[in-house]
Motif scaffolding. Structure first.
Motif, mmCIF file in Angstrom:
data_model
loop_
_atom_site.group_PDB
_atom_site.id
_atom_site.type_symbol
_atom_site.label_atom_id
_atom_site.label_comp_id
_atom_site.label_asym_id
_atom_site.label_seq_id
_atom_site.Cartn_x
_atom_site.Cartn_y
_atom_site.Cartn_z
ATOM 1 N N PHE A 1 -23.843 -22.323 -18.340
ATOM 2 C CA PHE A 1 -23.626 -22.395 -17.271
ATOM 3 C C PHE A 1 -24.374 -20.989 -16.433
ATOM 4 C CE2 PHE A 1 -20.102 -25.122 -18.411
ATOM 5 C CZ PHE A 1 -20.060 -26.049 -17.573
ATOM 6 N N SER A 2 -24.632 -20.098 -16.916
ATOM 7 C CA SER A 2 -25.464 -19.035 -16.434
ATOM 8 C C SER A 2 -26.919 -19.320 -16.142
ATOM 9 C CB SER A 2 -25.424 -17.786 -17.175
ATOM 10 O OG SER A 2 -24.162 -17.268 -17.410
ATOM 11 N N MET A 3 -27.609 -20.299 -17.113
ATOM 12 C CA MET A 3 -28.729 -20.703 -17.130
ATOM 13 C C MET A 3 -28.875 -21.729 -15.855
ATOM 14 S SD MET A 3 -30.871 -23.236 -19.627
ATOM 15 C CE MET A 3 -29.502 -24.523 -19.321
ATOM 16 N N LEU A 4 -27.946 -22.543 -15.632
ATOM 17 C CA LEU A 4 -27.767 -23.502 -14.307
ATOM 18 C C LEU A 4 -27.730 -22.767 -13.150
ATOM 19 C CD1 LEU A 4 -25.492 -26.375 -15.880
ATOM 20 C CD2 LEU A 4 -27.902 -26.382 -15.935
ATOM 21 N N ASP A 5 -27.000 -21.712 -13.180
ATOM 22 C CA ASP A 5 -26.882 -20.841 -12.056
ATOM 23 C C ASP A 5 -28.122 -20.347 -11.554
ATOM 24 O OD1 ASP A 5 -24.326 -21.465 -11.621
ATOM 25 O OD2 ASP A 5 -23.426 -19.633 -12.686
ATOM 26 N N ILE A 6 -29.040 -19.688 -12.743
ATOM 27 C CA ILE A 6 -30.215 -19.075 -12.148
ATOM 28 C C ILE A 6 -31.318 -20.239 -12.119
ATOM 29 C CG2 ILE A 6 -32.094 -17.821 -13.487
ATOM 30 C CD1 ILE A 6 -29.966 -16.627 -15.251
ATOM 31 N N TYR A 7 -31.203 -21.382 -12.567
ATOM 32 C CA TYR A 7 -32.210 -22.424 -12.086
ATOM 33 C C TYR A 7 -31.338 -23.588 -11.913
ATOM 34 C CZ TYR A 7 -35.041 -19.350 -15.203
ATOM 35 O OH TYR A 7 -35.566 -18.342 -15.812
ATOM 36 N N MET B 1 -36.679 -35.353 -22.757
ATOM 37 C CA MET B 1 -35.953 -33.930 -22.991
ATOM 38 C C MET B 1 -35.159 -33.720 -21.870
ATOM 39 S SD MET B 1 -37.770 -30.522 -23.865
ATOM 40 C CE MET B 1 -38.805 -31.262 -24.977
ATOM 41 N N VAL B 2 -33.885 -33.487 -21.876
ATOM 42 C CA VAL B 2 -33.182 -33.080 -20.779
ATOM 43 C C VAL B 2 -33.364 -31.969 -20.034
ATOM 44 C CG1 VAL B 2 -30.587 -32.870 -20.096
ATOM 45 C CG2 VAL B 2 -31.224 -34.548 -21.584
ATOM 46 N N ILE B 3 -33.486 -30.771 -21.119
ATOM 47 C CA ILE B 3 -33.686 -29.438 -20.426
ATOM 48 C C ILE B 3 -35.062 -29.104 -21.120
ATOM 49 C CG2 ILE B 3 -32.970 -27.035 -20.121
ATOM 50 C CD1 ILE B 3 -30.194 -28.128 -19.757
ATOM 51 N N ASN B 4 -35.951 -28.426 -20.777
ATOM 52 C CA ASN B 4 -37.165 -27.687 -21.630
ATOM 53 C C ASN B 4 -36.434 -26.701 -22.358
ATOM 54 O OD1 ASN B 4 -39.275 -25.672 -21.783
ATOM 55 N ND2 ASN B 4 -40.512 -27.503 -20.908
ATOM 56 N N GLU B 5 -37.138 -26.827 -23.722
ATOM 57 C CA GLU B 5 -36.587 -25.982 -24.698
ATOM 58 C C GLU B 5 -36.942 -24.489 -24.233
ATOM 59 O OE1 GLU B 5 -38.530 -27.184 -28.365
ATOM 60 O OE2 GLU B 5 -37.583 -29.334 -28.157
ATOM 61 N N ASN B 6 -37.926 -24.137 -23.642
ATOM 62 C CA ASN B 6 -38.286 -22.756 -23.108
ATOM 63 C C ASN B 6 -36.809 -22.074 -22.440
ATOM 64 O OD1 ASN B 6 -40.669 -22.759 -24.549
ATOM 65 N ND2 ASN B 6 -41.751 -23.644 -22.593
ATOM 66 N N TYR B 7 -36.404 -23.104 -21.583
ATOM 67 C CA TYR B 7 -35.220 -22.604 -20.686
ATOM 68 C C TYR B 7 -33.971 -22.371 -21.681
ATOM 69 C CZ TYR B 7 -37.542 -24.032 -16.100
ATOM 70 O OH TYR B 7 -38.026 -23.957 -15.151
ATOM 71 N N LEU B 8 -33.969 -22.926 -22.667
ATOM 72 C CA LEU B 8 -32.828 -23.119 -23.462
ATOM 73 C C LEU B 8 -32.850 -21.577 -24.186
ATOM 74 C CD1 LEU B 8 -32.250 -26.704 -24.710
ATOM 75 C CD2 LEU B 8 -30.765 -25.314 -23.066
ATOM 76 N N LEU B 9 -34.201 -21.491 -25.026
ATOM 77 C CA LEU B 9 -34.436 -20.350 -25.678
ATOM 78 C C LEU B 9 -34.179 -19.008 -24.901
ATOM 79 C CD1 LEU B 9 -37.612 -21.723 -27.778
ATOM 80 C CD2 LEU B 9 -35.255 -21.129 -28.469
ATOM 81 N N SER B 10 -34.558 -19.198 -23.669
ATOM 82 C CA SER B 10 -34.388 -17.752 -23.049
ATOM 83 C C SER B 10 -33.075 -17.387 -22.677
ATOM 84 C CB SER B 10 -35.446 -17.841 -21.611
ATOM 85 O OG SER B 10 -35.321 -18.998 -20.836
ATOM 86 N N ALA B 11 -32.296 -18.596 -22.528
ATOM 87 C CA ALA B 11 -30.802 -18.445 -22.302
ATOM 88 C C ALA B 11 -30.235 -17.940 -23.646
ATOM 89 C CB ALA B 11 -30.381 -19.708 -21.540
ATOM 90 N N GLY B 12 -30.981 -17.999 -24.757
ATOM 91 C CA GLY B 12 -30.135 -17.550 -25.749
ATOM 92 C C GLY B 12 -29.815 -18.655 -26.857
ATOM 93 N N ALA B 13 -30.322 -19.998 -26.851
ATOM 94 C CA ALA B 13 -30.213 -20.861 -27.540
ATOM 95 C C ALA B 13 -30.493 -20.603 -28.993
ATOM 96 C CB ALA B 13 -30.782 -22.123 -27.052
ATOM 97 N N GLU B 14 -29.769 -21.166 -30.061
ATOM 98 C CA GLU B 14 -30.212 -21.126 -31.352
ATOM 99 C C GLU B 14 -30.531 -22.324 -31.798
ATOM 100 O OE1 GLU B 14 -26.740 -19.148 -33.321
ATOM 101 O OE2 GLU B 14 -25.459 -20.689 -32.805
ATOM 102 N N ILE B 15 -31.221 -22.462 -32.957
ATOM 103 C CA ILE B 15 -31.817 -23.690 -33.498
ATOM 104 C C ILE B 15 -31.132 -23.608 -34.898
ATOM 105 C CG2 ILE B 15 -33.898 -24.752 -34.547
ATOM 106 C CD1 ILE B 15 -35.495 -23.601 -32.563
ATOM 107 N N ARG B 16 -30.390 -25.066 -34.887
ATOM 108 C CA ARG B 16 -29.668 -25.261 -36.020
ATOM 109 C C ARG B 16 -30.236 -26.445 -36.703
ATOM 110 N NH1 ARG B 16 -24.528 -23.066 -36.777
ATOM 111 N NH2 ARG B 16 -24.382 -21.039 -35.972
ATOM 112 N N GLU B 17 -30.013 -26.360 -38.119
ATOM 113 C CA GLU B 17 -30.347 -27.235 -38.902
ATOM 114 C C GLU B 17 -29.231 -28.146 -39.474
ATOM 115 O OE1 GLU B 17 -33.807 -28.426 -40.106
ATOM 116 O OE2 GLU B 17 -34.703 -26.964 -38.635
ATOM 117 N N TYR B 18 -29.009 -29.484 -39.339
ATOM 118 C CA TYR B 18 -27.949 -30.174 -39.965
ATOM 119 C C TYR B 18 -28.392 -31.348 -41.212
ATOM 120 C CZ TYR B 18 -25.365 -27.998 -36.049
ATOM 121 O OH TYR B 18 -24.844 -27.184 -35.164
ATOM 122 N N SER B 19 -27.670 -31.221 -42.080
ATOM 123 C CA SER B 19 -28.273 -32.373 -43.231
ATOM 124 C C SER B 19 -27.407 -33.525 -43.004
ATOM 125 C CB SER B 19 -27.812 -31.886 -44.485
ATOM 126 O OG SER B 19 -26.638 -31.498 -44.859
ATOM 127 N N ALA B 20 -27.932 -34.894 -43.253
ATOM 128 C CA ALA B 20 -27.176 -36.043 -43.055
ATOM 129 C C ALA B 20 -25.820 -36.051 -43.495
ATOM 130 C CB ALA B 20 -28.213 -37.391 -43.478
#
Length: 198
Positions: free
Chosen positions: A97-103, A1-20
């Motif tokens: 980029f805000s997340m990278l500045d904070i962490y 995993m490149v970035i822990n999902e908790n960091y991404l979620l706290s920065a406002g990431a959304e979870i998307r589903e994509y079909s094949a």
């Protein structure tokens, strides 16, 4: 995993589903999001003028894609398409980029991911310059096997179809099939239940 999902979620990431088969972004689009795969496979690809597909890479669980383009003011030189049903975290560029500045320690993870991408591209450029289809296929398989714990012969089940291997190496599928049969005869790969083991 490149970035822990908790960091991404706290920065406002959304979870998307994509079909094949769903296109996540098109070649020529502006990069607006950081994408990280939770589950499934994504292919990064282009089509030639005559409609032949060229797969640049295939990304899977824990990997990100298109991240290097966030640092440039240039459009995507490829498209991203779901190969399987996918669950993907998506974080807008500004928040990324805000997340990278904070962490700032997360920059290292992103740099490692981009370095791995560069390594892959160097390997593929070298191997795809060969006129021998087997050399091209071995290049892909060796790269995929590189991070596996087991390195013994035939310990790695290649997670790609023969068509995907052909599209990654710029050869036609018939040539890939013949080359794989020759590689099996020469004990480079083993075929079991139509699966390739390298």
């Amino acid at each position: 995993m490149v970035i822990n999902e908790n960091y991404l979620l706290s920065a406002g990431a959304e979870i998307r589903e994509y079909s094949a088969g769903t296109i996540i972004f098109h070649e020529g689009n502006s990069p607006l999001y950081f994408y990280q795969i939770i589950e499934g496979q994504i292919k990064l690809n282009n089509f030639t003028e005559d409609g032949k597909e060229f797969i640049q890479s295939i990304k899977s669980e824990g990997q990100c894609f298109g991240e290097a383009l966030l640092f440039l003011e240039k459009p995507y030189p490829m498209s991203a398409t779901a190969l399987t049903h996918c669950t993907v975290m998506r974080l807008c560029k500004e928040n990324f980029f805000s997340m990278l500045d904070i962490y700032p320690k997360l920059y290292r993870n992103v740099c490692l991911s981009m370095s791995d991408l560069l390594y892959y591209q160097y390997v593929m450029l070298q191997k795809n310059s060969s006129q021998n289809p087997a050399d091209r296929l071995i290049g892909v398989m060796s790269y995929l096997k590189y991070n596996q714990k087991k390195q013994e012969p035939f310990s790695f089940k290649v997670p790609l179809t023969r068509q995907q291997l052909a599209n990654l190496t710029g050869i036609c599928v018939e040539t890939a099939i013949r080359a794989i049969k020759l590689m099996e005869k020469n004990n480079i790969v083993m075929i079991k239940d139509r699966k390739i083991f390298y």
